[in-house]
Design a protein around this motif. Structure first.
Motif: not given
Length: 304
Positions: A239-244, A249-250
């Motif tokens: 999920s954080l890779a997708m935010v990056g 947002v997450a």
């Protein structure tokens, strides 16, 4: 007559749940496995323990009698193990610990190094479990203790036989793609933002049926909007890779940030959104010195 602990635990859960399906879900088994455990107990005792009433099952008088004794039998076994360990005067034990992805990557290695340096004869075997099943894994006796997460807006089910020991509490911020201003939402200001300001954002969240997914959706609804979830992802690093990558947002905590921080900016939230990192452990097991030592090591690792 042999009455294995796993089968007695299944009978107790069936007593609480009322259906094979509900008991299976609580224990992390299939309904067929629950049925087999009950059948094995009936063969061992030579007595009918349950009868079907529509879609539910009902304990017979013999079933109620055995369930009453099962709780005491399991508690006595756990107390005996704890008493023997305390009486040895030295810490020597083998413990089974349930962990979930983030905890396994961030909390477990330093905790086990710490424990090994202090108590080299305490061996810990870890197994990855679904974070929402931590409580059930302990209830079923597959592990002595398990790391889990508890959300005030979607609390874990409590049971007198298992306790939740809080390691630390974390406040959520919001993960946004790195490189953009701390916040360029509707009010165009930097600093802490209100959840309501994210109503038009694309969100990356776990499924609504998970404790985490329910908790975040609940606080968003309290802020007056339904989050627009465009990507349902359970794995934190993903999920954080997708935010990056700019996909949305997450929610973000300090522990999550230890797992991945590249390409992500943390924006403080004005709304108090929190979660608790906990250890689920059997009530009697808490009195084992080896269990207490492992919990202490985990708590130190969870401290920022």
């Amino acid at each position: 007559m042999e009455l294995p602990g796993v089968q007695l635990r299944t009978l107790l859960e069936l007593t609480r749940s009322g259906t094979m399906t509900a008991a299976a879900a609580a224990l992390g088994y299939t309904p067929g496995a629950v049925s087999q455990h009950i059948a094995a107990l009936e063969r061992a005792t030579g007595t009918e323990l349950v009868r079907r009433v529509g879609r539910r099952v009902e304990l017979t008088d013999a079933g109620h009698t055995l369930a009453d004794h099962a709780e005491r039998i399991l508690a006595a076994q756990a107390e005996a193990v704890a008493a023997l360990e305390r009486g040895r005067g030295e810490l020597r034990a083998r413990l089974r610990l349930g962990v979930f992805g983030t905890a396994a990557a961030v909390l477990l290695p330093p905790a086990l190094r710490r424990l090994g340096a202090r108590h080299p004869d305490v061996r810990v075997e870890s197994r990855e479990v679904d974070v929402d099943q931590a409580y059930a894994e302990v209830c079923a006796g597959r592990v002595e203790l398990a790391l889990g997460l508890d959300y005030p807006d979607a609390p874990l089910v409590r049971d007198g036989a298992v306790e939740l020991v809080r390691l630390r509490s974390e406040r959520f911020s919001l993960a946004v793609p790195g490189g953009r201003p701390p916040w360029d939402g509707p009010e165009g200001r930097a600093g802490a933002l209100r959840l309501a300001e994210t109503a038009d954002c694309d969100w990356i969240l776990p499924a609504a049926g998970s404790y985490y997914g329910r908790a975040i959706r609940a606080v968003c609804r309290r802020a007056g909007f339904e989050p627009r979830v465009v990507h349902e992802v359970s794995d934190t690093a993903t999920s954080l890779a997708m935010v990056g990558a700019g996909l949305g947002v997450a929610p973000l905590t300090e522990l999550m940030l230890r797992l991945r921080s590249q390409g992500v900016t943390a924006v403080p939230l004005h709304d108090p959104v929190v979660r608790h990192i906990v250890v689920a452990v059997g009530s009697a097991a808490l009195r084992r010195p080896s269990v207490a030592a492992l919990i202490d090591a985990l708590r130190e690792g969870a401290t920022p």
